[in-house]
Design a protein around this motif. Structure first.
Motif, short mmCIF file in Angstrom:
data_model
loop_
_atom_site.label_atom_id
_atom_site.label_comp_id
_atom_site.label_asym_id
_atom_site.label_seq_id
_atom_site.Cartn_x
_atom_site.Cartn_y
_atom_site.Cartn_z
N ILE A 4 0.24 53.30 -16.12
CA ILE A 4 -0.13 54.07 -17.31
C ILE A 4 0.96 55.17 -17.44
O ILE A 4 1.69 55.34 -18.43
CB ILE A 4 -1.47 54.66 -17.57
CG1 ILE A 4 -2.42 53.64 -17.66
CG2 ILE A 4 -1.56 55.69 -18.55
CD1 ILE A 4 -2.76 53.14 -18.96
N GLY A 5 1.24 55.88 -16.41
CA GLY A 5 2.22 56.99 -16.44
C GLY A 5 3.78 56.17 -16.63
O GLY A 5 4.34 57.01 -17.42
N ALA A 6 3.96 55.35 -16.02
CA ALA A 6 5.64 55.04 -16.19
C ALA A 6 5.73 54.44 -17.74
O ALA A 6 6.51 54.82 -18.24
CB ALA A 6 5.65 53.72 -15.10
N LEU A 7 4.45 53.65 -18.04
CA LEU A 7 4.87 53.21 -19.56
C LEU A 7 4.71 54.24 -20.48
O LEU A 7 5.60 54.25 -21.45
CB LEU A 7 3.48 52.36 -19.97
CG LEU A 7 3.62 50.81 -19.34
CD1 LEU A 7 2.49 50.02 -19.57
CD2 LEU A 7 4.88 50.20 -19.67
N THR A 8 3.75 55.40 -20.33
CA THR A 8 3.94 56.55 -21.17
C THR A 8 5.29 57.02 -21.31
O THR A 8 5.68 57.55 -22.32
CB THR A 8 2.60 57.38 -20.89
OG1 THR A 8 1.57 56.82 -20.66
CG2 THR A 8 2.76 58.61 -21.87
N LEU B 231 4.96 64.11 -18.39
CA LEU B 231 3.64 64.04 -17.79
C LEU B 231 3.46 62.47 -17.51
O LEU B 231 2.79 62.08 -16.31
CB LEU B 231 2.52 64.18 -19.03
CG LEU B 231 2.61 65.86 -19.42
CD1 LEU B 231 1.80 65.72 -20.34
CD2 LEU B 231 1.92 66.61 -18.25
N GLY B 232 4.12 61.45 -18.08
CA GLY B 232 4.11 60.07 -17.41
C GLY B 232 4.64 59.97 -16.16
O GLY B 232 4.15 59.57 -15.21
N PHE B 233 5.85 60.80 -15.94
CA PHE B 233 6.43 60.86 -14.76
C PHE B 233 5.40 61.41 -13.45
O PHE B 233 5.40 60.92 -12.43
CB PHE B 233 7.77 61.69 -14.90
CG PHE B 233 8.89 60.99 -14.93
CD1 PHE B 233 9.35 60.10 -14.02
CD2 PHE B 233 9.63 61.10 -16.38
CE1 PHE B 233 10.67 59.36 -14.32
CE2 PHE B 233 10.69 60.16 -16.58
CZ PHE B 233 11.23 59.54 -15.49
N PHE C 93 2.21 61.25 -13.39
CA PHE C 93 1.38 60.43 -13.39
C PHE C 93 1.75 59.24 -12.40
O PHE C 93 1.03 58.73 -11.43
CB PHE C 93 0.42 60.10 -14.55
CG PHE C 93 -0.82 60.82 -15.05
CD1 PHE C 93 -1.75 60.90 -14.27
CD2 PHE C 93 -0.38 61.75 -16.16
CE1 PHE C 93 -2.65 61.66 -14.61
CE2 PHE C 93 -1.40 62.49 -16.63
CZ PHE C 93 -2.54 62.60 -15.78
N LEU C 94 2.87 58.80 -12.66
CA LEU C 94 3.75 57.98 -11.85
C LEU C 94 3.73 58.34 -10.55
O LEU C 94 3.34 57.66 -9.50
CB LEU C 94 5.04 57.65 -12.41
CG LEU C 94 5.85 56.50 -11.62
CD1 LEU C 94 5.27 55.28 -11.32
CD2 LEU C 94 7.18 56.52 -12.27
N GLY C 95 4.02 59.51 -10.41
CA GLY C 95 4.06 60.08 -8.91
C GLY C 95 2.92 60.20 -8.12
O GLY C 95 2.66 59.37 -7.01
N VAL C 96 1.67 60.63 -9.01
CA VAL C 96 0.35 60.88 -8.26
C VAL C 96 -0.32 59.35 -7.95
O VAL C 96 -0.81 59.08 -7.08
CB VAL C 96 -0.62 61.49 -8.80
CG1 VAL C 96 -0.34 63.14 -8.88
CG2 VAL C 96 -0.90 61.27 -10.37
N GLY C 97 0.42 58.38 -9.01
CA GLY C 97 -0.11 57.14 -9.12
C GLY C 97 0.32 56.00 -7.78
O GLY C 97 -0.38 55.30 -7.48
#
Lengths: 184, 666, 102
Positions: free
Chosen positions: B302-306, B332-334, B336-340
């Motif tokens: 979701i993070g990367a796509l956002t 913010l997507g970045f 979430f990608l990080g924490v994801g």
């Protein structure tokens, strides 16, 4: 002796009470009511409540009855007493209901087992004196006593408010005209 | 109570921590009730000083915490028991640990400087006092969000900042569009909050505690593979909350509209702090997420796509704040990608650097808008002061704004040496290292697009010739020192902030990562994060780093090719969009899609519920009861004769029956 | 009749109370109505004092005293109301006052 006194006093009370409710003229009713109060006061004495007997005569027979008489005289009710006659049905229903009340009371007094409730006439001659009553009234019952004082005060204010009249004076052609108007 | 030596190092000497959230509340109360007639300057400085003192106290808390041994860096202070039902106990309590202290510093630090900036920005607004009351209230709730020691307290803050966000987006509520933007933000956030609440309830049902420390140690010690599905459900529900608050697909739609609020609000709430609450929450629950690999995949994807999605929309927007808003969604997507992918500390590091450069960008855009508004007002023209098509050539007219804006843009574009580079590149590297090659490709492309649209913004705003009319051109002037000082401060932070997050590969220490280790240590031991222990060649890391730099520079080059041109060649401004550009300009028609599939059916159903169900069904039922009572009353009122004798008689009969019942009833 | 005991007093009280009820229900003159109410109050006072006496408990007297005080207040206000009604309607027949009918 006490027995005879009780019989006489109770007969006086009942008779005068009956006269109170049956007189057409309110003045007569008031006077009979005074008589009734004296009878009740006598019964209080028989029961040993001397202080209350005194209060009964002073407050009821003295103050309250004078108030009644005063109002009756002031309104001059003999002339305007237009109590409608002929409503016999209403009166008889009232009589029947009050009779039924008496029947019920009698029944319950007769069926109550008074002996089992352990009543014994007071031997302590002191229990009805002003000292005894006063010490109770100013210790355990102080707060209700004060509240009764407030109640009387409120009643005084209420009466004043009810009886107040608005007086307006204006001068017309050199003559002072006073107009009174009821507020309530 | 006597202070015994062992008590000295317990929670007792930490009671002053309550001051940190209470000071802004103090500002709220005094500004609301006492300083009703106080001058602007006083109100502004008073509010700012409450936040600045909180910042100083946070710094103090940071050093106090730093002086403790690493394993003791978790201070739980309870101030007041709030709810105690069965084995559920919710306290007003704070948890001071490396993670919360970092967030506290960001919130109070950035919050403080934005307060000061607002004194200049909101000057002369009739709602000046109201604005500062809301801003202080926001800081209060945000501090509870990051300091709370349990999910419910976090949730209180979460809802509170949502409320403040609503109030501040609709700050100029007389404008219908702005008021509805506030409503949109609130309603979309409600959907997320619903998920968060469900997740919280599930947590309590399964683990019987909601306090972070207790909960995580319980999960850590009692973990069995059987509970993984439950944990996945819980974390996904929590993540639904995060998508709402942090504007991720599918709930991102409120953030661009939230730009209706005053610009300092966009900078503080919708860029630097509130929207990062979701990232904070995921990092806080890192153990739960690490134990459910499926959730981790969902978060990262979701993070990367956002990031990609929002960046592409940003390419074709004309409103300066909307561009920054989509850029925020993308960044913010970045995070979430990080924490994801399990790089929680990197996500938080990006929260921090992003707070600096995005706040700088927003405040810079605020300065631009302020100048444009002023100029258009003086020249009596009615152009949109936020539309970059009417800007251009501002470089020489407002130089301080230009330079700070440029620095922040370089930072977000990922040019080495600036803060954005370190944190973003670390996220890209961790994505690659954890084996998410596809997501890495997406994120790297996004980084290029980011550089492109940000430099497009810079070129259109600051380069070329002014396009807002000759008359207004002379009226453009630099904003007040309040604002420029803050811009410079944030620009400096945008540069040096990154040095807290220099990766090991570049010879740095990744200070913020090391600092956060105590919070993350339980997750680190899990197999899903095993790649942390693996050894990767430095060459690979350098190679990828170089690649992303090249892509960023490519983006900048393309931007300058298309937008740094002579005015007559800038046909792109007037052309009708075609093909993909049309899709982008209309933001993929997502708003329209939601309108059609969700809003309209609900609206239609509501009309049905109102007209058919409510007006005829419920109202009919209620009204018939009412008219029945009226009818009965019409007959019963005849009993009320007004004659005293009748009442007395009826009353006596009643008493008669009562006595009879008492006598014969037994 | 051998000895005067509690139930004689209670019976007397009941009789007077019933006379009061009869007065309230049969008369229309507001002042006589009031006097009937006084009769009822008095009968209950008598019962209270009789109980108090036969239980050697002075609290009953205190209660009776309060009843007298409340009755005094009530008479004051009640008579004031009667006078006001008379002023406005020139009558104290309670059947002439029925403004509160439904």
């Amino acid at each position: 002796m006490i027995k005879i006194a009780f019989i006489i006093l109770s007969l006086i009370s009942i008779f005068s009470a009956l006269m109170v409710i049956s007189r057409k003229n309110p003045v007569a009713s008031v006077l009979w009511l005074v008589f009734h109060f004296f009878g009740i006061a006598g019964l209080y004495v028989l029961l040993g409540a001397h202080f209350l007997a005194a209060v009964q005569i002073i407050v009821y027979a003295g103050a309250i009855m004078v108030l009644f008489l005063f109002v009756v005289m002031m309104l001059n009710l003999n002339l305007v007493n237009n109590e409608k006659r002929g409503k016999i049905i209403g009166k008889s229903i009232g009589a029947v209901v009050s009779g039924l009340v008496l029947v019920l009371f009698t029944y319950s007094i007769r069926t109550t087992k008074w002996n089992e409730l352990f009543f014994n006439q007071v031997t302590d001659q002191e229990w009805g004196t002003a000292v005894k009553l006063g010490s109770l009234l100013f210790s355990n019952w102080l707060v209700p006593f004060q509240i009764v004082g407030i109640l009387l005060f409120a009643a005084v204010i209420g009466v004043v408010a009810l009886m107040k009249r608005k007086i307006t004076r204006k001068v017309e052609n050199g003559i002072v005209i006073t107009q009174e108007e009821d507020v309530a | 109570m006597k202070l015994t030596p062992d008590l000295l190092h317990s929670t007792h000497d930490w009671n002053w921590l309550i001051l940190i959230p209470l000071l802004p509340l103090f500002g709220v109360v005094l500004n609301t009730f006492i300083f009703r007639k106080a001058p602007e300057k006083f109100i502004g400085w008073f509010s700012s000083s409450t936040v600045l003192i909180s910042f100083i106290l946070s710094v103090l808390a940071f050093f106090q915490l730093k002086s403790l041994p690493i394993q003791n860096r978790s201070i739980d202070v309870t101030f007041l028991t709030w709810i105690q039902v069965g084995n559920l106990s919710i306290d007003w309590a704070v948890l001071l640990d490396p993670l919360s202290v970092v967030m506290m510093l960001i919130v109070t630090g950035v919050g403080g400087v934005i307060h000061i900036y607002s004194i200049g920005y909101m000057h002369g607004d009739p709602g000046f006092r109201k604005f500062f009351i809301f801003l202080n209230l926001f800081i209060f709730f945000m501090l509870w969000l990051v300091m709370g020691n349990s999910y419910p307290i976090l949730f209180i803050g979460w809802e509170g900042v949502g409320l403040c966000s609503y109030l501040l987006i609709g700050f100029w509520y007389k404008d219908m569009a702005k008021a509805s933007a506030g409503k949109k933000a609130f309603i979309v956030n409600r959907i997320g909050d619903w998920g968060f609440l469900l997740g919280m309830i599930l947590l309590f049902v399964n683990f019987e505690t909601l306090k972070f420390t207790e909960l995580f140690s319980k999960v850590n010690t009692t973990y069995t593979p059987e509970i993984t599905p439950t944990l996945t459900l819980i974390t996904l529900l929590l993540f639904v909350g995060a998508t709402g608050k942090s504007a991720q697909i599918p709930l991102y739609i409120w953030l661009p509209d939230a730009m209706a609020g005053p610009t300092p609000v966009s900078a503080l709430i919708h860029a630097a702090t509130m929207v990062t609450a979701g990232v904070y929450m995921v990092a806080r629950s890192n153990l739960l997420f690490s134990l459910s690999p499926i959730s981790m995949e969902v978060v990262a994807t979701i993070g990367a796509l956002t990031a990609l999605f929002a960046a592409t929309i940003g390419v074709r927007q004309w409103d300066i704040k909307k561009i920054l808003a989509y850029s925020t969604v993308s960044q913010l997507g970045f995070m979430f990608l990080g924490v994801g992918v399990g790089a929680y500390e990197t996500g938080i590091a990006h929260v921090m650097t992003h707070a600096f450069f995005k706040a700088c960008l927003f405040l810079g855009s605020g300065a631009v808008i302020h100048s444009m508004e002023h100029a258009f007002h003086k020249a009596h023209v009615h152009y949109d002061p936020q539309d970059i098509r009417y800007m251009g050539g501002l470089r020489s007219k407002i130089p301080i704004t230009y330079w700070t804006f440029l620095i922040a843009t370089i930072a977000i574009a990922g040019i080495p040496g600036f803060s954005g580079f370190f944190s973003k590149d670390e996220i890209l590297w961790k994505t690659f290292a954890s084996g998410h090659i596809f997501l890495w490709v997406v994120a790297t492309i996004t980084a290029g697009i980011t550089a492109f649209y940000m430099f497009r913004l810079v070129y259109l705003t600051f380069f070329g010739n002014f396009r807002g009319g000759v008359e207004s051109e002379g009226h453009i002037q630099e904003v007040t020192p309040y604002m420029t000082f803050i811009l410079i401060l944030l620009a400096v932070l945008s540069v040096i902030g990154g040095y807290l997050a220099v990766p090991h590969a570049l010879g740095g220490h990744f200070l913020i990562g090391e600092w956060l280790q105590p919070v993350l240590q339980d997750s680190r031991k899990l197999p899903s994060l095993a790649y942390y222990q693996e050894h990767h060649s430095l060459m690979l890391e350098f190679g990828l780093m170089g690649l992303s730099v090249i892509i960023a520079i490519l983006g900048i080059y393309l931007a300058s090719k298309y937008f740094n041109q002579k005015p007559q060649e800038l046909t792109v401004l007037t052309q009708k969009p075609k093909g993909i550009m049309k899709i982008l300009e209309n933001k993929y028609w997502i708003d329209e899609l939601y309108e059609f599939t969700i809003v309209q059916p609900i609206y239609k159903f509501s009309i049905f519920a109102w007209k058919v169900f409510d007006a005829t069904g419920i109202d009919g039922f209620i009204n018939s009861i009412g008219s029945l009572v009226v009818k009965i009353g019409e007959h019963l009122r005849k009993l009320q004769t007004g004659y005293l004798s009748n009442y007395a008689l009826l009353m006596s009969i009643g008493i008669l029956f009562t006595i009879a019942w008492l006598v014969f009833g037994k | 009749m051998s000895e005067i005991t509690i139930h004689h007093y209670i019976a007397l009280s009941a009789i007077i109370f019933s006379i009061g009820v009869a007065g309230v229900l049969t008369r229309k003159n507001a002042i006589i109505l009031f006097m009937s109410i006084e009769l009822m109050l008095n009968s209950s006072n008598l019962a209270l004092i009789a109980f108090a006496s036969f239980m050697s408990n002075p609290v009953g007297q205190i209660f009776a005293l309060f009843v007298i005080a409340v009755a005094a207040a009530e008479v004051g206000v009640g008579l004031a109301i009667i006078v006001t009604v008379y002023r406005n309607r020139n009558s104290i027949n309670i059947d002439d006052v029925h403004l509160m009918k439904g």
